[in-house]
Design a protein around this motif. Sequence first.
Motif, mmCIF file in Angstrom:
data_model
loop_
_atom_site.group_PDB
_atom_site.id
_atom_site.type_symbol
_atom_site.label_atom_id
_atom_site.label_comp_id
_atom_site.label_asym_id
_atom_site.label_seq_id
_atom_site.Cartn_x
_atom_site.Cartn_y
_atom_site.Cartn_z
ATOM 1 N N LYS A 1 43.992 50.159 53.253
ATOM 2 C CA LYS A 1 43.949 49.554 51.911
ATOM 3 C C LYS A 1 43.665 50.605 50.843
ATOM 4 C CE LYS A 1 41.526 46.098 49.129
ATOM 5 N NZ LYS A 1 40.475 45.051 49.098
ATOM 6 N N GLN A 2 42.747 51.543 51.139
ATOM 7 C CA GLN A 2 42.396 52.581 50.171
ATOM 8 C C GLN A 2 43.527 53.577 49.967
ATOM 9 O OE1 GLN A 2 38.851 54.065 52.001
ATOM 10 N NE2 GLN A 2 37.664 52.190 51.571
ATOM 11 N N THR A 3 44.389 53.716 50.995
ATOM 12 C CA THR A 3 45.492 54.676 50.912
ATOM 13 C C THR A 3 46.648 54.138 50.076
ATOM 14 O OG1 THR A 3 44.911 55.474 53.116
ATOM 15 C CG2 THR A 3 47.081 56.078 52.291
ATOM 16 N N LEU A 4 46.832 52.806 50.072
ATOM 17 C CA LEU A 4 48.002 52.199 49.445
ATOM 18 C C LEU A 4 47.670 51.587 48.089
ATOM 19 C CD1 LEU A 4 49.520 50.321 52.532
ATOM 20 C CD2 LEU A 4 50.102 52.600 51.681
ATOM 21 N N THR A 5 48.644 51.623 47.206
ATOM 22 C CA THR A 5 48.579 50.868 45.956
ATOM 23 C C THR A 5 49.177 49.493 46.210
ATOM 24 O OG1 THR A 5 48.820 52.901 44.679
ATOM 25 C CG2 THR A 5 49.284 50.829 43.543
ATOM 26 N N ASP A 6 48.457 48.446 45.815
ATOM 27 C CA ASP A 6 48.840 47.069 46.156
ATOM 28 C C ASP A 6 48.991 46.247 44.876
ATOM 29 O OD1 ASP A 6 49.220 44.614 47.349
ATOM 30 O OD2 ASP A 6 47.131 44.363 47.969
ATOM 31 N N PRO A 7 50.124 46.361 44.174
ATOM 32 C CA PRO A 7 50.260 45.700 42.861
ATOM 33 C C PRO A 7 50.242 44.180 42.923
ATOM 34 C CG PRO A 7 52.368 46.589 43.581
ATOM 35 C CD PRO A 7 51.340 47.098 44.543
ATOM 36 N N GLN A 8 50.605 43.605 44.067
ATOM 37 C CA GLN A 8 50.643 42.143 44.163
ATOM 38 C C GLN A 8 49.386 41.560 44.808
ATOM 39 O OE1 GLN A 8 54.317 40.987 46.069
ATOM 40 N NE2 GLN A 8 55.571 41.697 44.374
ATOM 41 N N GLY A 9 48.406 42.401 45.100
ATOM 42 C CA GLY A 9 47.150 41.915 45.646
ATOM 43 C C GLY A 9 47.262 41.294 47.023
ATOM 44 N N SER B 1 43.972 41.557 48.912
ATOM 45 C CA SER B 1 42.824 41.271 48.048
ATOM 46 C C SER B 1 41.614 40.743 48.809
ATOM 47 C CB SER B 1 43.233 40.261 46.962
ATOM 48 O OG SER B 1 43.712 39.057 47.563
ATOM 49 N N ASN B 2 41.860 40.075 49.945
ATOM 50 C CA ASN B 2 40.706 39.542 50.698
ATOM 51 C C ASN B 2 40.243 40.475 51.811
ATOM 52 O OD1 ASN B 2 42.861 39.140 52.450
ATOM 53 N ND2 ASN B 2 42.087 37.171 53.197
ATOM 54 N N TRP B 3 40.703 41.715 51.783
ATOM 55 C CA TRP B 3 40.208 42.717 52.727
ATOM 56 C C TRP B 3 38.911 43.302 52.142
ATOM 57 C CZ3 TRP B 3 44.380 46.200 55.398
ATOM 58 C CH2 TRP B 3 45.451 45.406 55.851
ATOM 59 N N ASN B 4 37.784 43.055 52.749
ATOM 60 C CA ASN B 4 36.536 43.600 52.222
ATOM 61 C C ASN B 4 35.558 43.886 53.357
ATOM 62 O OD1 ASN B 4 34.665 41.151 52.570
ATOM 63 N ND2 ASN B 4 36.399 40.267 51.424
ATOM 64 N N SER B 5 34.556 44.648 53.044
ATOM 65 C CA SER B 5 33.617 45.144 54.055
ATOM 66 C C SER B 5 32.525 44.146 54.401
ATOM 67 C CB SER B 5 32.978 46.446 53.565
ATOM 68 O OG SER B 5 32.319 46.221 52.318
ATOM 69 N N VAL C 1 23.335 39.641 57.042
ATOM 70 C CA VAL C 1 24.393 40.554 56.615
ATOM 71 C C VAL C 1 24.996 41.206 57.849
ATOM 72 C CG1 VAL C 1 24.948 42.590 55.272
ATOM 73 C CG2 VAL C 1 23.224 40.971 54.436
ATOM 74 N N TYR C 2 26.305 40.981 58.037
ATOM 75 C CA TYR C 2 26.995 41.569 59.175
ATOM 76 C C TYR C 2 27.681 42.847 58.725
ATOM 77 C CZ TYR C 2 26.392 36.995 61.388
ATOM 78 O OH TYR C 2 25.871 35.857 61.922
ATOM 79 N N SER C 3 27.812 43.756 59.617
ATOM 80 C CA SER C 3 28.559 44.976 59.313
ATOM 81 C C SER C 3 29.960 44.860 59.887
ATOM 82 C CB SER C 3 27.832 46.190 59.901
ATOM 83 O OG SER C 3 27.721 46.046 61.308
ATOM 84 N N LEU C 4 30.948 45.346 59.134
ATOM 85 C CA LEU C 4 32.353 45.282 59.548
ATOM 86 C C LEU C 4 32.572 46.133 60.797
ATOM 87 C CD1 LEU C 4 35.199 44.225 58.735
ATOM 88 C CD2 LEU C 4 35.473 46.329 57.417
ATOM 89 N N ASN C 5 33.356 45.611 61.749
ATOM 90 C CA ASN C 5 33.581 46.362 62.987
ATOM 91 C C ASN C 5 34.518 47.542 62.758
ATOM 92 O OD1 ASN C 5 36.163 45.301 62.890
ATOM 93 N ND2 ASN C 5 35.885 43.892 64.601
ATOM 94 N N ALA C 6 34.730 48.332 63.812
ATOM 95 C CA ALA C 6 35.493 49.581 63.699
ATOM 96 C C ALA C 6 36.939 49.324 63.284
ATOM 97 C CB ALA C 6 35.447 50.328 65.032
ATOM 98 N N GLU C 7 37.561 48.269 63.812
ATOM 99 C CA GLU C 7 38.959 47.983 63.456
ATOM 100 C C GLU C 7 39.078 47.626 61.977
ATOM 101 O OE1 GLU C 7 41.179 46.587 67.503
ATOM 102 O OE2 GLU C 7 40.401 45.005 66.186
#
Length: 712
Positions: A35-43, A46-50, A21-27
Motif C-alpha cells: 500500500k505504501q509503495t503504490l499510489t491509489d487514486p480510487q481508494g 482505504s480499509n488497509w490499516n495497522s 489492542v491487537y498488533s497486525l500479523n506479519a502478512e
Amino acid sequence: MLPFFALFFFLLCCNSLAPVVYSLNAEGSVLLTLKQTLTDPQGSMSNWNSFDENPCSWNGITCKDQTVVSISIPKRKLYGSLPSSLGSLSQLRHINFRNNKLFGNLPPRLFQAQGLQSMVLYGNSLSGSVPTEIQNLRYLQALDLSQNFFNGSLPAGIVQCKRLKTLILSQNNFTGPLPDGFGTGLSSLERLDLSYNHFNGSIPSDLGNLSSLQGTVDLSNNYFSGSIPASLGNLPEKVYIDLTYNNLNGPIPQNGALMNRGPTAFIGNPGLCGPPLKNSCASDTSSANSPSSFPFIPDNYSPQGTGNGSMGSEKNKGLSKGAVVGIVVGDIIGICLLGLLFSFCYSRVCGFNQDLDENDVSKGKKGRKECFCFRKDDSEVLSDNNVEQYDLVPLDSHVNFDLDELLKASAFVLGKSGIGIMYKVVLEDGLALAVRRLGEGGSQRFKEFQTEVEAIGKLRHPNIATLRAYYWSVDEKLLIYDYVPNGSLATAIHGKAGLDTFVPLSWSYRLKIMKGTAKGLLYLHEFSPKKYVHGDLKPSNILLGQNMEPHISDFGVGRLANIAGGSPTLQSNRVAAEKLQGRQKSLSNEVTSNVLGNGYMAPEAMKVVKPSQKWDVYSYGVILLEIITGRSSIVLVGNSEMDLVQWIQLCIEEKKPLLEVLDPYLGEDADREEEIIGVLKIAMACVHSSPEKRPTMRHVLDALDKLTISSD
C-alpha cells in the motif's frame, strides 16, 4: 493519602475499560508495504490499516484459514512498482493487478511464493525481463503478462511450469527463440498467445505435442523464420493457428489442423507458398524431390535396372503395347463377370422373396433365403418414416441423467416462440437444464434430424449455448441445453414487462458481452467444422451466464424445427421484414409489435436466399447499436417507425451530441466516451449496406481488443 488512592482507583478503572489492542500479523505488514509503495487514486486500499489483527477483511484480499491466498485489485489505476516482499506470502496462490498503471521490473523474490497458481498482470507498464526464478512456480496454471513492455528472451526454465494452462504474452517486446522443449514441457497448455512481440528463430516442431490447446494459437506479428513444421498439423483440428506477419518461408504443410485454412492464417509471410495462398511454390520439381514427398522405396529397387533387381534396364522403361492391350481386355472381362454375378444374385436369391403370396405375408412367413450378395445392414433397411427414437440421446460424456429423470423433474415455462416452447427443468439433484420442445407431428425425417443435431452438439465454445442431449419420437422432439441463469441480453437492456426491479448494465458489462458475442460468432464462422452461419442473431437469443458472460443460443434450431415439421424461421423473418419495409414507406401511424424483433436482418436478406456470414456481422452491428443506445431495433420517431440503423445515421447527419444517442443508464460512464465512440464506429462498419465492405468477425474482435479497457 486519599487523593492518591482516588487517582489509583481512577487509573485502574480506565485500564479495565480500555479496548484490547491487537498488533497486525506479519502478512498484514507485508501488504501495508504494498500500500505504501503504490499510489491509489480510487481508494481501493482505504480499509488497509495497522489496527486489524490480520488483513483477511481488507479489500481485494482473500484468506484461507486466516492466511492470505489471493491479492486481486484490477482496474483501479494503481500507480507504482511491486515490492519484492510479496514473495514472503508463503501461501499466496493468485495475483491479479490487471489494467492498472504498474511499472518497473518483476522482482525475482516475488517468485519465492512457490505455490502461485495464477499471475495476471496484463494492461500495465511493466518492463524488463521475466526472472529465471519463474522455474520455481511448479503449480503455476495461468500467466498473463500481455500489454506491457517486457523484453528479453523467455527464460528456459519456464518449461518447468508443467501445469501451465494459459500463457499470454502478447503485445510486449520479447525477443529470441522459444526455449528448447517448449512444446514438450508445457504439454498442459490450453491457451497460447505470443502475438505482437519480436520472437525469432524457427517455430519449434514440438509445438505439435500441445494436444490440449483450444481456440487460437496466436504466433502472429513476430519474426519467426524458416518453414512451418508439419507437426503443427497434429494440433486439435478445431484449433486456429495464426502465423500471419512473420518471416516464414517454403510450402505450407497440408495435414491435420493446417488443412482447410483460409489464406488469412498465413498472410504477411512473403516466402510462404502453396495452398491456400495464390502464389505457387517456385519449383514443383524441387518440392517433389524433398525427402518428405517420396513414398518408401526398398533399398534393392533400381530405377534403371542396375541394382539388385532381376529385370534389365530395357524392360523397366515401360510396358509393351501387347501388355497394355492384355490389361484392358482383362479389365473388360472382369467387369462383365461382376455384372453377371449381380444379375444371378438378384434373380436367384433376392428375387426368391418376391414369390411369396399374400397369405404367406399376412402369416408373417419369410423366404427361405436372403439376399446376401449386396444386402444392407438392418438399420439401413428401415426408412426414415419408420424410425422411432424412444430414449434420450446424450451428445457428450457429461450427461448423467436419463429420460425418466427428465420427465419427473419440475418444469417452468421460460418463453414461447414460432419454433417451440422453452422450459427450465430442475432435476432431483438440483441440476438445472433448458429444454426446448419443438412440437408434435410434422415431417418425420429422423436421419436428417439426427445428422443436424449431432453436428450442433459437437460445437463447444464458452460463448455458445451447449446442446447436451436430444429426444425424438413421432409425437415429441426435445433439445436439452445447459441452463443459463441470467436471462437474455434483450431483458438486460430493456427490462421485462411486469417486473418492477431493473438493474441496468454498466458499460464494463456491456463491453464484456460485446466481446464474448464476437468470440462466439468468430468460432462459428472460422473454427467450427463447417464454418457455420447463425442467420438469426438478436438480443433475445444471447443468454447471459452467472458472471454476465454471453452465450449465443438458438443456433441451428430453425433448421431442426423445419425438419421436425415447424415453420421456416428464415422465411417468416423475411415476410415480417417485407411488411416492415412497406410500413416504413407508408409512414403508418400504428406500432405493430410483431415486427419489432426483425430489425436485425441485413438488407440483402430480402433478395438472397442463402445466408452468409456477413448477415451475422450486420445483425451483430445492430446489437452493438442497441447496447449503446438502449433502444430497440425499431425506433418510433414521431408517428412513424424506422430501424435503429437509419435512426443512428439520421443522428449522425444532424450532428446530435453523444448524450442524446447514449442509453440514459450509461450517464455514470460518461468518462468512457472514447471507448463508446470506438464501439459506435465498429457498429457502423458492421451495418454497412454493402456486404463486401463489412468487416469479418475476426477484424471486429481485433478492433474491440484494441479498446483500452478489457471486459474479461
